[in-house]
Write an enzyme that holds these catalytic residues in place. Structure first.
Site, PDB file in Angstrom:
ATOM      1  N   GLN A  36     -18.012  23.540 -12.726  1.00 20.38           N
ATOM      2  CA  GLN A  36     -19.082  24.417 -13.221  1.00 20.38           C
ATOM      3  C   GLN A  36     -20.163  24.647 -12.158  1.00 20.38           C
ATOM      4  O   GLN A  36     -21.316  24.941 -12.488  1.00 20.38           O
ATOM      5  CB  GLN A  36     -19.701  23.847 -14.505  1.00 20.38           C
ATOM      6  N   SER A  37     -19.785  24.562 -10.892  1.00 22.92           N
ATOM      7  CA  SER A  37     -20.755  24.721  -9.802  1.00 22.92           C
ATOM      8  C   SER A  37     -21.411  26.101  -9.787  1.00 22.92           C
ATOM      9  O   SER A  37     -20.723  27.124  -9.709  1.00 22.92           O
ATOM     10  CB  SER A  37     -20.046  24.483  -8.466  1.00 22.92           C
ATOM     11  N   ASN A  38     -22.744  26.114  -9.842  1.00 21.87           N
ATOM     12  CA  ASN A  38     -23.490  27.372  -9.663  1.00 21.87           C
ATOM     13  C   ASN A  38     -23.349  27.861  -8.233  1.00 21.87           C
ATOM     14  O   ASN A  38     -23.241  29.061  -7.977  1.00 21.87           O
ATOM     15  CB  ASN A  38     -24.981  27.152  -9.937  1.00 21.87           C
ATOM     16  N   ALA A  85     -20.863  27.407  -6.106  1.00 24.74           N
ATOM     17  CA  ALA A  85     -19.542  27.998  -5.830  1.00 24.74           C
ATOM     18  C   ALA A  85     -19.465  29.405  -6.417  1.00 24.74           C
ATOM     19  O   ALA A  85     -18.993  30.346  -5.756  1.00 24.74           O
ATOM     20  CB  ALA A  85     -18.443  27.103  -6.403  1.00 24.74           C
TER      21      ALA A  85
END
Ligand SMILES: *Cc1c(COP(=O)(O)O)cnc(C)c1O
Length: 357
Positions: free
Chosen positions: A84-86, A88
């Site tokens: 859930q990386s912002n 990335a």
């Protein structure tokens, strides 16, 4: 505009930068909350950076990181983070705008459900980014991150043998080049506060990879500002973290061509608000998210900005920040997490609703 600000702006102009976001982002007062808390509380809206409606603090870093990647002749960009990386997701949006190929190596701290893909991972798919998921497999995050990084190096080697040129951007875009974006952010904020006619006494934000705080501290040093910068941690860090922030800040300063240096005395980092862990909701965070929404109609998220906001509220209410202070909350974005897995949003879904029969 003072002399220091002028000279920082011209240093920033000496390094490559692409236009990605909508800057300056808005800065405004939170009137009702200021009254409630007894301080002058302002908010810097880096949740509204663009380029999509799901922007955030990484866009500032990417303006510098991707400009350098293009200058270095790269056509492919690898980066890393959680599923859930912002960072990335924002990297993938920026790569699409610039015609670069995004490849994301993501560690699944919270396991995605293939039949119900959510939030940033859904956006990564819509962007048609190449996603490689590295499961935790019972190991800790650091071990999984290391495995993901090694696999990505193999992947890049293969692509380079086919004539591509690859650029590897670290977790959170946290290197000296990326942090330079927050030197620019700091100057932008100072100019806006100056227009209102006040200077910030405290600046709070959520701190993860450390790239943001490093840039802010570098900006503070270069402009001679006496704002106290407080990073509220969102994950467990080892004893080297503060020195890594210092190294990042100094590398950003060096990148833009100054020989100033910062030390651990120039900022404050607080790790008392992230429990129970990264991507795990906290009671304080949940309360803070609801309080900000209910008083001002503004959203922060359970993984980053909500915990940062909770930390700031505690500093103000406990008197660590004196009444009457000028306080700035730097909203770093992350609101897609409000639509992430149940494990991440926790009890936020509980509210006042009457079902009519
Ligand atoms: C990445 C991120 C942060 C932390 O920024 P760092 O530069 O990694 O310390 C804070 N808030 C949000 C929403 C983020 O995505």
């Amino acid at each position: 505009m003072n002399k220091e600000i002028h000279s920082v702006l011209s240093l920033l102009e000496s390094v490559p930068r692409v236009k990605l976001g909508f800057f300056p982002t808005p800065l405004h007062k939170l009137e009702k909350l200021s009254e409630k808390l007894g301080v002058n509380l302002y908010i810097k809206r880096d949740d509204l950076t663009g380029i999509s409606q799901f922007g955030g603090n990484k866009i500032r870093k990417l303006e510098f990181l991707l400009a350098k990647a293009i200058k270095d002749g790269c056509d492919t960009v690898f980066t890393y983070g959680a599923t859930q990386s912002n960072h990335a997701m924002q990297t993938a949006t920026a790569c699409r705008k610039l015609g670069l190929n995004p490849i994301l190596y993501l560690v699944s701290i919270v396991e995605p459900d293939e039949n119900d893909i959510k939030a940033n991972l859904l956006l990564d798919r819509i962007l048609n980014a190449e996603v490689v998921i590295e499961p935790l497999n019972g190991a800790d995050e650091a071990a999984a991150e290391k495995r993901a990084f090694e696999k990505s190096l193999e992947h890049a080697k293969k692509l380079e043998s086919q004539g591509h040129k690859c650029c590897m951007i670290p977790v959170g875009g946290a290197n000296g080049v990326g942090s330079a974006g927050f030197i620019g952010g700091f100057v932008e904020m100072l100019c806006q506060m100056d227009e209102i006619g006040i200077s910030p006494d405290y600046i709070f934000h959520a701190s993860g990879s450390g790239g943001t705080i490093a840039g802010l501290v570098a900006g503070k040093k270069l402009t001679g500002s006496d704002a106290r910068i407080v990073g509220i941690g969102v994950s467990e860090k080892d004893g080297t973290y503060l020195n890594r922030i210092v190294a990042l800040a100094n590398s950003a300063i060096e990148y833009i061509g100054s020989n100033e240096t910062v030390t651990t005395e120039d900022f404050h980092y607080d790790s008392n608000y992230y429990a129970p862990g990264y991507e795990m909701p906290s009671e304080g965070g949940t309360k803070a998210i609801k309080e900000l929404a209910a008083t001002e109609g503004i959203f922060v998220d359970p993984v980053y900005s909500g915990k940062g906001f909770a930390g700031m509220l505690d500093y103000i209410r406990s008197g660590k920040v004196p009444r009457g202070s000028n306080v700035l909350f730097w909203h770093t974005g992350g609101n897609t997490a409000l639509f992430a897995e149940k494990k991440i949003i926790g009890s936020l879904s509980r509210g006042r609703q009457t079902v009519r029969k």
